[in-house]
Design an enzyme around this catalytic site. Structure first.
Site, PDB file in Angstrom:
ATOM      1  N   ASN A 100     -25.057 -49.966  35.162  1.00 40.12           N
ATOM      2  CA  ASN A 100     -24.842 -49.034  34.058  1.00 40.12           C
ATOM      3  C   ASN A 100     -23.390 -48.574  34.157  1.00 40.12           C
ATOM      4  O   ASN A 100     -22.960 -48.122  35.206  1.00 40.12           O
ATOM      5  CB  ASN A 100     -25.790 -47.829  34.195  1.00 40.12           C
ATOM      6  N   GLU A 474     -24.679 -28.663  13.031  1.00 36.83           N
ATOM      7  CA  GLU A 474     -25.745 -29.237  13.841  1.00 36.83           C
ATOM      8  C   GLU A 474     -26.847 -29.847  12.958  1.00 36.83           C
ATOM      9  O   GLU A 474     -27.389 -30.917  13.260  1.00 36.83           O
ATOM     10  CB  GLU A 474     -26.314 -28.155  14.778  1.00 36.83           C
TER      11      GLU A 474
END
Ligand code: F6R
Length: 601
Positions: A100, A474
């Protein structure tokens, strides 16, 4: 942004690896794979698609090894495909790697290896690690530990690695730099993963690896080293999460479960008030700088308003990816507040390191104990949201807000910018937020019905003023992320300066209206868009019916202090995004192209 897992023990590794990968699917889900040491050979099975595709692929096979590594991918180098999936191996298939992160100098290493005659199969940066390991394995008289250390020495960029070598059936080697990695201690078996949920079913005793550390997992022990090979002795950390908290608990999606968990998460976080003990240095802070990414940045915008209102300290708020590159003015007298649910976001960590290098003190707000951010900050406040699995952030956001308010109030208290009585009033109000949030969640069907009528709109604008503007930011992000609807947010006063040109009868405009002294102004803005054909919804704290004649629909939320309203007004917007996503046939937990933890730039 991938997930890696590993297991070494005495039972069949394959189901353990598959289950662990499922717990990490939020980190990436465009392909998956495992490598298991079965008798004498490493068996690699991998494919494009979600983990269920991998399961289907191996359903009729018996892979019976008791150690292995696994990977769930979010592609960076090379499109999602079977060949680009991990694990990647050396040419002879005797060494397998899961990774990763991003190897920044992979092109250079690749051409060097190609000059040595290595033929590459994939487009991944990870494949260079497998071949480089092979090179050093041969050079070190087949000592896999030394080969790993030598390989790490050449890698630039970020990595959490798991390495399996056919000649070493007693160990898995893992290493970390700038990508999260945790190893878990079992009884006669040991585990590794990118995040705690991958291990939780089996153990709660873990070591969070630091950058430049390596761990060797045997069946009966885990040895820790620096990447120079020096042995480290450290006590394990006990994880006290409730395992059910990382499961769906009967909800169809993690996102819905997490929206419902907000009342409890808000209360749990509020209970931290007495534990927040700001260092004395906060008394003479001259400026506050807040940085974060995405949703956490929106929590920062709210934080700016709250800090300036309660403490009169000037506050600057910036997205971390801009901050790190814009040659910012930093000073020792700055307090640097960093907000990150995961504590692993690459841009956010880079901003922290930059501010630190200028002597700023760092206060982190994060949800993840043991995360890189929590270890690099001078002070940490942990949101008590519990594990957030859905990619789109909900409870992490509202608890970040709760932390920002408490922090601003604490600062006001120690600097004497708020009277005792005022402080008490604010705390009494904060204590009610949880039950008010519950009222909103209990009324979710109203939003569901509204979404059923509006989900097909191809343009959705959110607008508001002051704190409501932050919530608009948001709200628009939530809808983009999971409904894939084109949505924008505007400070309502900016409408006339351009955006209103976009409004027509295919537009839905959602007005967030919780700032009492600005109700009338927002009502005028709503009229302006309604006249141009937009459908309208007001999410408001007004109970007098002020908006009833100006909007098509009103969603009334419980009243609170204007400053605290974002913790409530965002919840209907989260629900709206969720229901639109469902109506459009999307999976809200795993939106396309997104991953939960953005550990690469
Ligand atoms: C949005 C979302 C992202 C994250 C951003 C930062 O729903 O989840 O925008 O907020 O990637 O992540 P953290 O908070 O982990 O630093």
């Amino acid at each position: 942004m991938c997930g890696i897992v590993g297991y070494i023990g005495n039972t069949n590794a394959t189901p353990i690896l598959i289950n662990a990968l499922k717990k990490l699917e939020y980190r990436g889900y465009d392909s998956a794979g495992i490598a298991v040491l079965d008798k004498e050979d490493i068996v690699v099975r991998k494919c494009k698609g979600m983990i269920k595709s991998l399961e289907a692929k191996i359903a009729d096979e018996v892979i019976s090894g008791t150690m292995g590594i696994g990977h769930t991918r979010w592609a960076t180098h090379g499109e999602p495909s079977d060949v680009n999936s991990h694990p990647q191996t050396n040419v002879s298939g005797t060494i397998a790697v899961v990774h990763n992160g991003i190897i920044e100098n992979y092109a250079e290493i690749k051409s060097w290896l190609q000059n040595q005659g290595v033929v590459f199969r994939s487009e991944t940066d990870t494949e260079v690690i497998a071949h480089l390991l092979n090179y050093h394995y041969e050079k070190t008289q087949k000592d896999i530990f030394k080969a790993v250390l030598k390989t790490l020495n050449h890698l630039e960029g970020s990595y959490a690695l798991g390495v399996l070598c056919k000649d070493f059936p007693d160990r898995i080697i893992v290493a970390r730099k700038d990508s999260p990695l945790v190893v878990g201690l079992g009884n006669g078996e040991n585990f590794m993963g990118s995040d705690v949920p991958a291990l939780l079913e089996h153990t709660r005793e873990v070591h969070f690896l630091n950058d430049h550390e390596v761990a060797v997992l045997y069946r009966d022990r885990i040895d820790l080293f620096t990447d120079k090979g020096e042995k480290l002795i450290r006590k394990p950390f006990h994880v006290d999460w409730d395992i059910a908290a990382a499961e769906k608990n009967g909800y169809e999606h993690f996102m819905m479960k997490e929206i419902h968990e907000q009342p409890k998460a808000l209360l749990d976080t509020f209970k931290l008030w007495n534990e927040i003990d700001l260092k004395d240095s906060w008394k003479d802070v001259q400026r506050i700088v807040i940085t974060a990414c995405g949703t956490a940045y929106h929590a920062g915008v709210v934080g700016k308003y709250a800090f300036e209102q309660f403490t009169r300290i000037p506050v600057e708020v910036d997205v971390a990816s801009e901050y790190r590159y814009r040659n910012p003015v930093c000073s020792k007298n700055d307090a640097f507040i960093v907000i990150s649910q995961s504590g692993e976001t690459a841009d956010t960590l880079a901003a922290v390191r930059l501010a630190k290098s200028h002597g700023s003190r760092i206060l982190a707000i994060t949800n993840c104990v043991g995360s890189t951010l929590s270890r690099e900050a001078d002070e940490v406040i942990y949101t008590r949201a519990g594990p957030e699995i859905a990619v789109a952030s909900t409870k992490a956001f509202t608890t970040q807000l709760m932390c920002m308010y408490m922090l601003a109030l604490k600062t006001a208290e120690i600097r004497g910018t708020m009277s005792k009585t005022e402080l008490e009033k604010n705390l009494t109000e904060l204590a009610t937020i949880s039950e008010k949030a519950q009222e909103i969640v209990d009324n979710k069907e109203t939003i569901q019905k509204f979404a059923a009528r509006q989900f097909n709109k191809n343009k959705v604008f959110f607008m508001g003023r002051l704190y409501d503007y932050a919530v608009s930011l948001e709200s628009a992000l939530k809808l983009k992320e999971i409904a894939y609807t084109h949505s924008e947010s505007f400070a309502a006063g900016e409408l006339k300066h351009g955006p209103i040109a976009l409004v027509d009868n295919s537009t839905l405009v959602v007005a967030i209206a919780t700032q009492k002294k600005l109700y009338e102004k927002l009502a005028s803005n709503i009229k302006e868009v309604a006249t141009r054909g937009a459908s309208t919804l007001a999410i408001t704290t007004d109970h007098s019916g002020l908006f009833d004649n100006t909007v098509d629909e009103t969603f009334v939320i419980p009243e609170t202090f204007d400053a605290f309203s974002p913790m409530l007004s965002v919840i209907p917007a989260q629900l709206f995004a969720y229901y639109c996503s469902i109506q459009r046939g999307n999976n809200p937990d795993k939106p396309r192209n997104l991953a939960k933890s953005v550990t690469v730039e």
